[in-house]
Write a protein that holds these residues in place. Structure first.
Motif: not given
Lengths: 211, 211
Positions: A60, A62-64, A66-67, A70-71, A74-75, A86, A89-90, A93, A97
């Protein structure tokens, strides 16, 4: 986990901070972007975009950044990089960004190389170009940190926005930008300089750093 | 909800698609970026960065399209913009970030204006500059859509990556880039052209569009 990255890349630096804040161990696979090692066939098989960072676990990839961040959240939810609400969080983020989309992409190595090649830009022109994007971005961040920060960019704990801010401050210094207009950002940087995860992620501490 | 945006801005376009996919109604508050309306005091009070889009609900303002789209997903989870599996989510977010960080920031209005001002770039030079960043990005996306898409960028339903891809294809046409090297991206665009949420979000359908 293996982090494919480059010591001085801001996007790799972000992921190193995130991994450190989560307390996760990883190996470093260094690619020298100055030599174009990210475009070698062996790395293109890992990431067809030929860019760093890439986080590999077995098959596996994962790239980028920001992704990947976030991963990670989550994990490996503890400690959190994002607040619970929420809207908060925005906000976090959005700060990330602002740096990840509106500052950093304009100042990375491939863009500066293009300015030199296409327009004959010299170092002073490159520095001015970088400052042109960093300055309004930092002006807005200074307002946001004043509004939302309490020792860190958002609240009293390091989080996602700091993963972006600290590498961008490091980058701004390389472009010889005086950072005195942004005391709140410098205060966050001072907090980071005393934090083990940020210390370990610093470019100078990476195995591929220039001597 | 009020969406402060500009008809031709790729970042505003993304949020319009996201709102449409979620089935959410909103009002449009148009800002003409060509006239610098995003830097007017009234808008700076809404968003200190002076950039679009901004999504307002009463006193609350959300900024930065990646943050707004993630907020939409968290607060209005159905239909989802992201798959359920963490690794799949990371893949979709990576496709979004590839566009949102590695293509779009280099080609937006403020950057093209800077190229004209600083380096005297003419339209052909601007088009070539845009193509320089769109081409490798689309090359990588074509591989990723081949790997993960089944009618849309990822899987068989429109989602986050499509919110980014469709505006970027629209932008690429404005730079006179021939899109024939990327048949899989064009197939996603054809699907979007038949989808009501994408139709309603198209720049030409916005109230502030040029006549």
């Amino acid at each position: 986990m293996i982090l494919h990255g480059y010591w001085r890349s801001g996007a790799s630096y972000r992921v190193r901070i995130g991994l450190g804040l989560k307390g996760l161990a990883y190996q470093t696979a260094a690619l020298d972007l100055r030599k174009g090692e990210q475009k070698a066939p062996a790395f293109l098989a890992i990431n067809p975009q030929g860019m760093t960072p890439a986080l590999q676990q077995g098959e596996t990839v994962l790239t980028q950044s920001p992704a990947i961040l976030e991963w990670l959240e989550e994990t490996h939810p503890e400690p959190p990089l994002l607040p619970k609400d929420a809207q908060d969080r925005a906000q976090v983020r959005a700060m990330a960004a602002l740096i990840g989309c509106d500052i950093h992409p304009l100042n990375n190595l491939r863009v500066l190389t293009a300015l030199r090649q296409e327009f004959g830009a010299d170092q002073a022109t490159v520095d001015a170009w970088a400052g042109r994007w960093i300055t309004p971005g930092f002006d807005a961040l200074e307002v946001l940190v004043a509004r939302h920060g309490a020792g860190w960019s958002f609240g009293d704990r390091p989080g996602l926005a700091d993963c972006y801010l600290i590498p961008q401050l490091y980058s701004a210094r390389r472009f010889n930008l005086a950072l005195t207009p942004w005391p709140r950002l410098l205060a966050v940087e001072a907090a980071a300089q005393a934090h083990p995860a940020f210390q370990a992620a610093h470019p100078d501490r990476q195995p591929d750093a220039d001597g």
